[in-house]
Each structure stands twice: as C-alpha cells, then as structure tokens.
Design an enzyme around this catalytic site. Structure first.
Site, PDB file in Angstrom:
ATOM      1  CE  LYS A 101      -3.136   2.738   2.797  1.00 37.24           C
ATOM      2  NZ  LYS A 101      -3.798   2.915   4.116  1.00 37.24           N
ATOM      3  N   GLY A 162      -8.036   9.588   9.461  1.00 36.93           N
ATOM      4  CA  GLY A 162      -8.215   9.748  10.892  1.00 36.93           C
ATOM      5  C   GLY A 162      -9.259  10.754  11.317  1.00 36.93           C
ATOM      6  CB  ALA A 189      -8.173   7.630   4.533  1.00 40.36           C
ATOM      7  N   GLY A 190     -10.786   8.130   6.420  1.00 38.53           N
ATOM      8  CA  GLY A 190     -11.853   9.073   6.715  1.00 38.53           C
ATOM      9  C   GLY A 190     -13.180   8.454   7.098  1.00 38.53           C
ATOM     10  CG  ASN A 211      -6.144   1.435  12.083  1.00 43.02           C
ATOM     11  OD1 ASN A 211      -4.932   1.550  12.040  1.00 43.02           O
ATOM     12  ND2 ASN A 211      -6.706   0.912  13.153  1.00 43.02           N
ATOM     13  CB  SER A 212      -9.140   5.959  13.089  1.00 39.55           C
ATOM     14  OG  SER A 212      -7.800   6.212  12.767  1.00 39.55           O
TER      15      SER A 212
END
Length: 265
Positions: A101, A162, A189-190, A211-212
């Site tokens: 990635k 994040g 992301a986001g 992830n977050s």
C-alpha cells in the site's frame, strides 16, 4: 461475492488496520470480528529495532493464519518516492509479499497524499514486480493515471485520514466508479461509522479499508462486527438495484382496483 486483489480471491470486502488499539488482545478480537482477511501494518512505524516491534508482526501473522489472511505492508510516514521505494523493498523482504500500500504524504496538516511522488513511486514499484495499492485523494485524473500505470487496485480517500468525517465528496467518488468500471476500488481513510461504509458499497465500491473507526471506538470488537454487517448490507443493496429518486410523490398503494365503495366518497 468475493473481492479480488491482483488475482487473490477474498471472502470479505473489509480491510483493516493494526494500529491504535488499546491492547494487542483487543486488536486480535476486533480483526476476527470484522471478518477481514487483509491487515495493514507499517514497517516504519513498528521498527524491529524497537522493543516489541518484531513481536507484534508475528502476532498479526498468527491472527491472519487463523483466517487464511494476508498482510498488506504500507509506506505510512513516507514523503518522497525514494523513501517509498526503499521501504517497499524492505517490506517485501521481511513479509514475503509483493503487495504494498503506497502512501506519500504531501502535507503534514491534513496528511493529503502527494500525487507527483505517488505516481513516481508507483511507476518504479510496478516495474520492479510489486502489486501496488495506491492511497490517493478522490481526484479522477489521478486515479486514471494510476490505472494507466497498471494499478489494478486504487484506493481513494473518503476524507482526510483519521478524521472520521465520512464521504465528503460523494460526487467525486461516484464519478471515479463510473469512469473506471474495471478497476478494483477500495475506499480508504476518513470512514467514521458503518453507514459511511454502507454508502460507499451502495455506490459500487469493491471494498473498504479502515483503522481508526474501529480502533478508537468505545468497543472496538463490536464496532468491527458492525462494519462487517454494513458492508454486506451496502453490497446487497447495490446488487439489488436501488430505486431512482423522484421529484414528485407517488402513492405506494394505488387506487386502481380499489373496491367501489371506497371510491364513492
């Protein structure tokens, strides 16, 4: 339906990160609850020279062995193509995979990818036999350039990494999906909540990487399960065919063939 990443068939469309969890055990439980068969990890953020760095990699590999899963090394923290290429080669040697990635951060404030460095790194890595999964913004032209270079998988962001802001530019994401029908598109992301992931799947995206949203939830394990369910719901809705929006109201129960005594008044 399965997700194909460079010819590898996966039974789950959710890819999940391995950072920010309260503990390794909660990370393990969350990964298993998500149903994911792909876990991302960073060589730069978890240096083997640091205490515990190598152990956490081995721990993640053991988790993936339980689900016939795969590791996806990333180049988080890199800012130049040169840094990316060096880290990618190290990751291939350590983790024994051609998957990478590619992240090239161009701005420290919103962590926006540097498109110029990303394209340069991607071109070199593909020539060197890597299967590149580029992390980029929701820029149609950039995604087209990455596809032209040979990226079978492209990962535009939903919003800055994040932030949890969800899909900030649905039009851009829909356009990328429409213009690159043969590409495997994974939203990365986001993402903040399961409904964000569901919406992306309703647009026809092939998968979600996050992830977050799981790791920072009050209950990461339960949140991972919720995301797994949301992807299934969104995919089923896309396959089923979502009704077109209308400008005017239409009765859901038509009066045609209604018994005559209801029509007299």
């Amino acid at each position: 339906m399965s997700l194909s990443i460079y010819g590898t068939q996966l039974n789950n469309r959710l890819l999940i990160g391995s950072a920010l969890y309260p503990s390794p055990d909660i990370m393990k439980q969350a990964i298993l609850a998500s149903g994911s068969q792909v876990v991302t990890l960073s060589l730069k953020r978890q240096n083997p020279a640091q205490q515990g760095g190598e152990k956490i990699w081995q721990y993640i590999q053991e988790i993936m062995a339980q689900v016939d899963g795969h590791l996806l090394p990333n180049t988080a923290g890199c800012k130049t193509a040169k840094e990316v290429i060096t880290l990618a080669k190290m990751s291939r040697e350590i983790f024994q995979t051609n998957w990478i990635k590619v992240e090239t951060i161009g701005d420290d404030y919103n962590l926006q990818p540097d498109a110029i460095e990303l394209l340069a790194a991607t071109k070199t890595l593909i020539a060197d036999g890597f299967n590149v999964l580029p992390y980029c913004t929701d820029d149609l032209v950039l995604c087209q350039r990455l596809w032209d270079l040979g990226c079978e998988v492209i990962m535009p962001w939903a919003s800055p990494i994040g932030t949890g802001k969800g899909l900030m530019n649905p039009y851009n994401l829909e356009t990328i999906r429409m213009r690159l029908p043969e590409a495997t598109l994974i939203l990365d992301a986001g993402i903040g909540k399961p409904s964000d992931a569901c919406l992306a799947m309703e647009m026809g995206y092939d998968g979600i990487l996050l992830n977050s949203a799981v790791a920072l939830a009050d209950n990461p394990v339960l949140m991972a399960k919720a995301f797994n369910q949301s992807l299934s719901a969104g995919e089923n809705a896309y396959v089923a065919g979502i009704m077109q929006q209308r400008q005017t109201a239409h009765p859901s129960t038509p009066t045609l063939d209604t018994p005559f005594w209801h029509q007299e008044s």
